[in-house]
Design a protein around this motif. Structure first.
Motif, PDB file in Angstrom:
ATOM      1  N   TYR A  86       0.844  -1.187   0.000  1.00  0.00           N
ATOM      2  CA  TYR A  86       0.000   0.000   0.000  1.00  0.00           C
ATOM      3  C   TYR A  86       0.882   1.240   0.000  1.00  0.00           C
ATOM      4  N   LEU A  87       0.383   2.281  -0.655  1.00  0.00           N
ATOM      5  CA  LEU A  87       1.063   3.575  -0.657  1.00  0.00           C
ATOM      6  C   LEU A  87       0.108   4.627  -0.123  1.00  0.00           C
ATOM      7  N   ALA A  88       0.544   5.357   0.904  1.00  0.00           N
ATOM      8  CA  ALA A  88      -0.225   6.485   1.433  1.00  0.00           C
ATOM      9  C   ALA A  88       0.500   7.780   1.088  1.00  0.00           C
ATOM     10  N   VAL A  89      -0.264   8.770   0.639  1.00  0.00           N
ATOM     11  CA  VAL A  89       0.268  10.084   0.287  1.00  0.00           C
ATOM     12  C   VAL A  89      -0.273  11.097   1.281  1.00  0.00           C
ATOM     13  N   PHE A  90       0.614  11.949   1.808  1.00  0.00           N
ATOM     14  CA  PHE A  90       0.238  12.934   2.828  1.00  0.00           C
ATOM     15  C   PHE A  90       0.610  14.340   2.376  1.00  0.00           C
ATOM     16  N   TYR A 147       5.335  10.358   1.368  1.00  0.00           N
ATOM     17  CA  TYR A 147       4.818   9.057   0.941  1.00  0.00           C
ATOM     18  C   TYR A 147       5.160   8.036   2.018  1.00  0.00           C
ATOM     19  N   THR A 148       4.249   7.082   2.235  1.00  0.00           N
ATOM     20  CA  THR A 148       4.543   5.973   3.140  1.00  0.00           C
ATOM     21  C   THR A 148       4.178   4.671   2.465  1.00  0.00           C
ATOM     22  N   LEU A 149       5.105   3.717   2.473  1.00  0.00           N
ATOM     23  CA  LEU A 149       4.852   2.378   1.951  1.00  0.00           C
ATOM     24  C   LEU A 149       4.542   1.433   3.100  1.00  0.00           C
ATOM     25  N   PHE A 150       3.470   0.665   2.964  1.00  0.00           N
ATOM     26  CA  PHE A 150       3.087  -0.356   3.933  1.00  0.00           C
ATOM     27  C   PHE A 150       3.283  -1.707   3.260  1.00  0.00           C
ATOM     28  N   SER A 177      -2.584  19.629  10.875  1.00  0.00           N
ATOM     29  CA  SER A 177      -3.276  18.429  10.404  1.00  0.00           C
ATOM     30  C   SER A 177      -2.762  18.059   9.021  1.00  0.00           C
ATOM     31  N   VAL A 178      -3.088  16.857   8.587  1.00  0.00           N
ATOM     32  CA  VAL A 178      -2.685  16.402   7.256  1.00  0.00           C
ATOM     33  C   VAL A 178      -3.888  15.825   6.520  1.00  0.00           C
ATOM     34  N   SER A 179      -3.849  15.938   5.202  1.00  0.00           N
ATOM     35  CA  SER A 179      -4.779  15.199   4.353  1.00  0.00           C
ATOM     36  C   SER A 179      -4.039  13.987   3.825  1.00  0.00           C
ATOM     37  N   MET A 180      -4.752  12.880   3.681  1.00  0.00           N
ATOM     38  CA  MET A 180      -4.087  11.651   3.269  1.00  0.00           C
ATOM     39  C   MET A 180      -4.990  10.824   2.362  1.00  0.00           C
ATOM     40  N   GLY A 181      -4.376  10.018   1.548  1.00  0.00           N
ATOM     41  CA  GLY A 181      -5.088   9.066   0.708  1.00  0.00           C
ATOM     42  C   GLY A 181      -4.162   7.919   0.399  1.00  0.00           C
ATOM     43  N   TYR A 182      -4.728   6.739   0.154  1.00  0.00           N
ATOM     44  CA  TYR A 182      -3.846   5.613  -0.128  1.00  0.00           C
ATOM     45  C   TYR A 182      -4.389   4.748  -1.256  1.00  0.00           C
ATOM     46  N   ILE A 239       4.205   2.438 -11.755  1.00  0.00           N
ATOM     47  CA  ILE A 239       4.438   3.301 -10.594  1.00  0.00           C
ATOM     48  C   ILE A 239       3.550   4.539 -10.640  1.00  0.00           C
ATOM     49  N   ASN A 240       3.434   5.144 -11.812  1.00  0.00           N
ATOM     50  CA  ASN A 240       2.651   6.379 -11.930  1.00  0.00           C
ATOM     51  C   ASN A 240       1.193   6.165 -11.545  1.00  0.00           C
ATOM     52  N   LYS A 241       0.613   5.046 -11.962  1.00  0.00           N
ATOM     53  CA  LYS A 241      -0.787   4.758 -11.627  1.00  0.00           C
ATOM     54  C   LYS A 241      -0.943   4.518 -10.132  1.00  0.00           C
ATOM     55  N   PHE A 242      -0.005   3.816  -9.554  1.00  0.00           N
ATOM     56  CA  PHE A 242      -0.012   3.525  -8.114  1.00  0.00           C
ATOM     57  C   PHE A 242      -0.039   4.832  -7.316  1.00  0.00           C
ATOM     58  N   ILE A 243       0.810   5.770  -7.707  1.00  0.00           N
ATOM     59  CA  ILE A 243       0.877   7.066  -7.026  1.00  0.00           C
ATOM     60  C   ILE A 243      -0.370   7.899  -7.320  1.00  0.00           C
ATOM     61  N   GLU A 244      -0.816   7.865  -8.568  1.00  0.00           N
ATOM     62  CA  GLU A 244      -1.951   8.692  -8.992  1.00  0.00           C
ATOM     63  C   GLU A 244      -3.214   8.400  -8.185  1.00  0.00           C
ATOM     64  N   ILE A 245      -3.491   7.124  -7.946  1.00  0.00           N
ATOM     65  CA  ILE A 245      -4.700   6.753  -7.192  1.00  0.00           C
ATOM     66  C   ILE A 245      -4.626   7.275  -5.768  1.00  0.00           C
ATOM     67  N   ALA A 246      -3.468   7.089  -5.118  1.00  0.00           N
ATOM     68  CA  ALA A 246      -3.296   7.584  -3.746  1.00  0.00           C
ATOM     69  C   ALA A 246      -3.398   9.102  -3.711  1.00  0.00           C
TER      70      ALA A 246
END
Length: 263
Positions: A143-147, A195-198, A227-232, A241-248
């Motif tokens: 999983y990739l989380a973007v903050f 970015y955080t990788l799980f 505070s932060v906004s986040m999506g994963y 890679i680009n699609k993986f990042i784009e969705i998050a």
């Protein structure tokens, strides 16, 4: 010669590759691929990369160069013992620096963000490629989380950029505290973006970590609201890679838009 997709060392005889069953990082007595893998960087940049390694009291210069043989892309590493050919001095002109410490410092400067101490964008590019290769073989989920820090521009405009940098450091320290696990790696990509990788965690576990981070940040005492906004996103084998990042990234901006609409 190195196959960078598998970190395997090959000999080449009579126009055939021969697997030596040796990992390139085994040569340097490491249990995992080098954080600053010169071969991967050489292949990515399509050019030579040079680095230093220290092993058993000796200093080695490694020149990694991408080559294509039989339509197969490989990297050839030229390794030279330069122990007696390298002179390093400190500011006092003393030649007694611990070269192993110096090399470690140099390597870390390449991989870590100077403001936060987190891994940097270069590290992310290396790590994400590694885990995508290992997906379905050695790891079963990724999983990739973007903050993104909320309203950092307002903090900078009101309190100044020194305070803004402190906000970035506060968030990074929160991440280090909450994401303290070998299965989680956090990177500062630039500015207030993280970015955080799980690795090998379930969606439930990822959500629990993200909720814990939110609560931790809420309890940070500062003169401004933090505070932060986040999506994963969850990696699928057909993704690039680009699609993986784009969705998050899209999921993160959805949260950010909701917060802005509530002001």
């Amino acid at each position: 010669m190195i196959d960078i997709n598998k970190f395997k060392v090959y000999d080449y005889h009579d126009k055939e590759f021969i697997n030596t069953d040796i990992n390139c990082y085994d040569i340097w007595e490491k249990g995992n691929p080098c954080k600053n893998c010169s071969s991967r960087n050489a292949c990515k940049n399509n050019g030579e990369i040079i680095k230093l390694e220290y092993l058993n009291g000796k200093i080695y210069l490694i020149n990694s160069k991408p080559i294509t043989i039989n339509n197969k892309k490989m990297v050839i590493e030229f390794i030279k013992d330069i122990t007696n050919n390298l002179l390093v001095s400190d500011k006092s002109c003393n030649n007694n620096l611990d070269i192993s410490d110096l090399i470690e410092q140099m390597n870390e400067l390449v991989l870590f963000d100077s403001l936060t101490g987190l891994y940097n964008r270069r590290s992310f590019d290396q790590e994400i490629n590694k885990y995508m290769i290992e997906y379905d073989k050695e790891i079963k989920s990724l999983y990739l989380a973007v903050f993104d820090i909320d309203f950092l521009k307002d903090i900078n405009d009101t309190y100044g950029h020194v305070v803004g940098d402190n906000a970035i450091k506060c968030i990074s320290e929160a991440m280090k505290e909450v994401f303290h696990s070998e299965k989680i790696k956090t990177f500062r990509i630039g500015g207030d973006e993280f970015y955080t990788l799980f690795i090998d965690l379930t969606a439930k576990e990822v959500n629990e970590y993200l909720e814990k981070l939110n609560k931790y940040i809420e309890n940070i005492k500062t003169e401004y609201k933090l505070s932060v906004s986040m999506g994963y996103s969850e990696y699928q084998s057909e993704m690039n890679i680009n699609k993986f990042i784009e969705i998050a990234d899209k999921n993160m901006y959805k949260m950010k838009s909701i917060k802005k609409s509530l002001i």
